[in-house]
Scaffold this active site. Structure first.
Site, PDB file in Angstrom:
ATOM      1  N   ASP A   1     -21.864 -14.841  28.137  1.00 53.21           N
ATOM      2  CA  ASP A   1     -22.076 -13.397  28.094  1.00 53.21           C
ATOM      3  C   ASP A   1     -20.731 -12.753  28.378  1.00 53.21           C
ATOM      4  O   ASP A   1     -20.255 -12.762  29.520  1.00 53.21           O
ATOM      5  CB  ASP A   1     -23.108 -12.984  29.143  1.00 53.21           C
TER       6      ASP A   1
ATOM      7  N   TYR B   1     -19.259   3.975  19.487  1.00 53.72           N
ATOM      8  CA  TYR B   1     -18.648   2.879  18.734  1.00 53.72           C
ATOM      9  C   TYR B   1     -17.167   3.151  18.501  1.00 53.72           C
ATOM     10  O   TYR B   1     -16.321   2.265  18.687  1.00 53.72           O
ATOM     11  CB  TYR B   1     -19.388   2.690  17.418  1.00 53.72           C
TER      12      TYR B   1
ATOM     13  N   THR C   1     -23.067  -8.576   7.445  1.00 55.34           N
ATOM     14  CA  THR C   1     -23.426  -9.436   8.572  1.00 55.34           C
ATOM     15  C   THR C   1     -24.687  -8.893   9.230  1.00 55.34           C
ATOM     16  O   THR C   1     -25.096  -7.757   8.973  1.00 55.34           O
ATOM     17  CB  THR C   1     -22.304  -9.467   9.630  1.00 55.34           C
TER      18      THR C   1
END
Length: 271
Positions: free
Chosen positions: A85, A176, A211
């Protein structure tokens, strides 16, 4: 053609075909690749393994990392699967130690793991904002932090994954853009800090890539599709292997003078 040549097979109609693979370019190199379970990360692991590198396939998905490493092993390459992680510093430190124990000193670091999503800024929750920054920016930082001692012990290279959203504005993408803009500037900061110490640091900045991540970018209610024109290209989505080819070049000794570069792979969107 040997079995390992199949590691360079294209993901779609265009991309990293076997004839583009440069055999031995990463011989004696050990690569630590996050997000290796799928998409760009998996294509990058395949590409570097096809060119002779030993690869640590690192991902939060244990099954995905194992599948990626097994695929490389089955085709004649060298790989290990590591569950990590990247938002957890202890997990990152452990993953780096595991990779070094299994494969040796890390020479190449590819930070590919990331998440995405659209939202109206006035409706973005603090939780989703923090999650975006934590994975895309803090996760990249933690991997850089814990692999840099390896690279300083003999030289090496870091390739981060930014985005067109990290070099230009994009609607419905405040979180983002902030995360990927941070990756771009962190890349440049690391590049100048370690320029005289044998470590290069670059980033690739893809636009839309075919993707699983692209399916996370659901548009918010009331989105103006005209605003999306600035992030569209007649070339459509790139393939993971096209981005992997660029990462492999920037990580290779052929790009020995490139550091602090943000390489756009976006079908001219940012031109």
């Amino acid at each position: 053609m040997s079995p390992i040549d199949n590691l360079g097979k294209p993901d779609a109609d265009r991309g990293t075909a076997p004839e583009h693979v440069q055999a031995g370019r990463f011989a004696t190199k050990v690569a630590f690749i996050t997000g290796a379970a799928s998409g760009i990360g998996r294509a990058t692991a395949r590409r570097i393994a096809a060119e002779g590198g030993a690869v640590a396939c690192v991902d939060i998905s244990a099954d995905g990392a194992t599948s990626a490493a097994q695929e490389i092993d089955d085709l004649g390459g060298t790989a290990v699967a590591i569950t990590c992680d990247i938002t957890d510093e202890a997990s990152v430190a452990s993953a780096v130690a595991e990779a070094v124990s299994a494969l040796g000193r890390i020479n190449v670091v590819c930070n590919v793991a990331g998440i995405g999503g659209f939202a109206n800024t006035h409706e973005q929750s603090l939780e989703s904002w923090n999650r975006m920054i934590s994975v895309n920016l803090t996760g990249t930082f933690l991997v850089c932090k814990h692999t840099l001692p390896q690279l300083l012990d003999g030289g090496g290279v870091i390739i981060n994954t930014s985005s067109t959203a990290g070099v230009m504005g994009q609607p419905y993408s405040a979180a983002y853009c902030a995360s990927k803009g941070g990756v771009s500037m962190m890349t440049r900061a690391i590049a100048i800090e370690y320029a005289a110490k044998g470590v290069r640091c670059n980033a690739v900045a893809p636009a839309g890539v075919d993707t699983p991540l692209v399916h996370e970018f659901g548009l918010p209610e009331g989105a103006d599709f005209k605003q999306l024109d600035r992030i569209m290209t007649p070339l459509g989505y790139s393939t993971p292997s096209e981005v992997a080819g660029a990462i492999a070049y920037m990580a290779s000794d052929e790009a020995s003078y490139a550091s602090g570069a943000i390489l756009s792979i976006d079908g001219a969107i940012s031109s």
